[in-house]
Design an enzyme around this catalytic site. Sequence first.
Site, mmCIF file in Angstrom:
data_model
loop_
_atom_site.group_PDB
_atom_site.id
_atom_site.type_symbol
_atom_site.label_atom_id
_atom_site.label_comp_id
_atom_site.label_asym_id
_atom_site.label_seq_id
_atom_site.Cartn_x
_atom_site.Cartn_y
_atom_site.Cartn_z
ATOM 1 N NE ARG A 1 -3.550 0.792 1.965
ATOM 2 C CZ ARG A 1 -4.914 1.001 2.270
ATOM 3 N NH1 ARG A 1 -5.182 1.661 3.838
ATOM 4 N NH2 ARG A 1 -6.272 -0.431 1.627
ATOM 5 C CG HIS B 1 -8.020 0.210 -2.915
ATOM 6 N ND1 HIS B 1 -7.475 -1.146 -2.890
ATOM 7 C CD2 HIS B 1 -8.300 0.735 -2.233
ATOM 8 C CE1 HIS B 1 -7.483 -1.410 -1.492
ATOM 9 N NE2 HIS B 1 -8.393 -0.529 -0.910
ATOM 10 C CD GLN C 1 -12.709 -1.734 -0.970
ATOM 11 O OE1 GLN C 1 -11.761 -1.723 0.157
ATOM 12 N NE2 GLN C 1 -13.944 -2.477 -0.620
ATOM 13 C CG ASP D 1 -12.686 6.323 -0.906
ATOM 14 O OD1 ASP D 1 -13.537 6.776 0.697
ATOM 15 O OD2 ASP D 1 -12.378 6.714 -1.358
ATOM 16 C CB CYS E 1 -14.157 1.393 -0.190
ATOM 17 S SG CYS E 1 -13.847 3.097 -0.398
ATOM 18 N NE ARG F 1 -10.148 -5.222 0.953
ATOM 19 C CZ ARG F 1 -9.062 -3.956 1.171
ATOM 20 N NH1 ARG F 1 -10.089 -3.178 1.885
ATOM 21 N NH2 ARG F 1 -7.756 -4.435 0.449
HETATM 22 N N1 CP Z 1 -11.120 -0.008 2.113
HETATM 23 C C1 CP Z 1 -9.935 -0.207 2.753
HETATM 24 O O1 CP Z 1 -8.994 0.101 2.580
HETATM 25 O O2 CP Z 1 -9.438 -0.190 4.338
HETATM 26 P P1 CP Z 1 -8.646 0.624 4.895
HETATM 27 O O3 CP Z 1 -7.426 1.721 4.717
HETATM 28 O O4 CP Z 1 -8.299 -0.003 6.142
HETATM 29 O O5 CP Z 1 -7.308 -0.877 4.494
HETATM 30 N N1 NVA Z 2 -9.814 6.896 -1.526
HETATM 31 C C1 NVA Z 2 -9.446 6.882 -0.275
HETATM 32 C C2 NVA Z 2 -9.886 4.577 0.203
HETATM 33 C C3 NVA Z 2 -9.574 4.082 1.373
HETATM 34 C C4 NVA Z 2 -9.090 2.707 1.732
HETATM 35 C C5 NVA Z 2 -8.623 6.457 0.473
HETATM 36 O O1 NVA Z 2 -6.686 6.352 -0.855
HETATM 37 O O2 NVA Z 2 -7.989 7.056 1.261
#
Ligand code: CP
Ligand code: NVA
Length: 309
Positions: free
Chosen positions: A108, A135, A138, A227, A267, A295
């Site tokens: 990530r 992502h 997701q 989101d 999400c 997930r």
């Molecule tokens: N939806 C998602 O990716 O959640 P986190 O940021 O908690 O991993």
């Molecule tokens: N768009 C959000 C998604 C979190 C899972 C971010 O990137 O923070």
Amino acid sequence: EEKTGLQDFLHINDFDKGTILKILDRAKEVKALLKSGERTYLPFKGKTLAMIFAKPSMRTRVSFETGFYLLGGHAIFLGPKDIEMGKREETRDVARVLSRYNDIIMARLFAHQDLLDLAKYASVPVINGLTDYNHPCQIMADALTMIEHIGQIEGTKVVYVGDGNNIVHSWLLLAAVIPFHFVCVCPKGFEPDAKTVEKAQQAGVGKIEITHDPKEAVKGADVVYSDVWASMGQKEEAEYRRKVFQGFQVDEELMKIAGPQAYFMHCLPAERGVEVTNGVVEAPNSIVFPQAENRMHAQNAIMLHSLGL
Ligand code: CP
Ligand code: NVA
């Protein structure tokens, strides 16, 4: 390095429709097995997963770690302070060292290019756990959730309300592979990446629209999706964005316009009272928690596919 029999998971449209549906089928199958209490299916036995996090996480961290463990493997959490990829050590060195210890890497990150570099230099599969650009894990979980609740993805209408961000890019790339109607309704100036929109439209698979009127957009939606308005890395813009995004909150009135068939998805994490009301998150047609649960199941199937298992 050459990854014979192994495959990265970086973007949904790196795969064809058949492969995406096969992964989702596998997810359903392994989910049923795990839900039945079965603990003897251990395809990851003797394997290790390195998880690199440059950003915070709950779902991604816990679902990857738990899923890999439940299928027999061991996962290693590397937080923002642990390896400081790109700062303490170059990405290409991290990739080659971790490949010598681990069978698979999940990352990530902020810059998408860092993920591409990681994948290029790693000799084991790299899984995208979110970047500023997309992502995909997701949206695979979301697709699985739609299959469970609606029966299919094909032919549905998904309306994303809010910022044209990483989540939107993965929805667009899913619509480049599977035929469904995807609408991103966002304030002017917050559209998704134009090249990605073009790529998805040129694929000629799903119907794709970028619009600016939430009330018009949500009519007849099978899914209304929300989101956060300020993603990780943009939190200092949060106050400004709250002003610009007025009218883009998913509230009870908007869900009513969508119609009784519409499910609410997000999400998570959600900021109740900002991009969505508390009532919409808690309503009977909100499927945000099955979505979060999926997930783990989607990712288990992705990792099985990446490892050729
Ligand atoms: N939806 C998602 O990716 O959640 P986190 O940021 O908690 O991993
Ligand atoms: N768009 C959000 C998604 C979190 C899972 C971010 O990137 O923070």
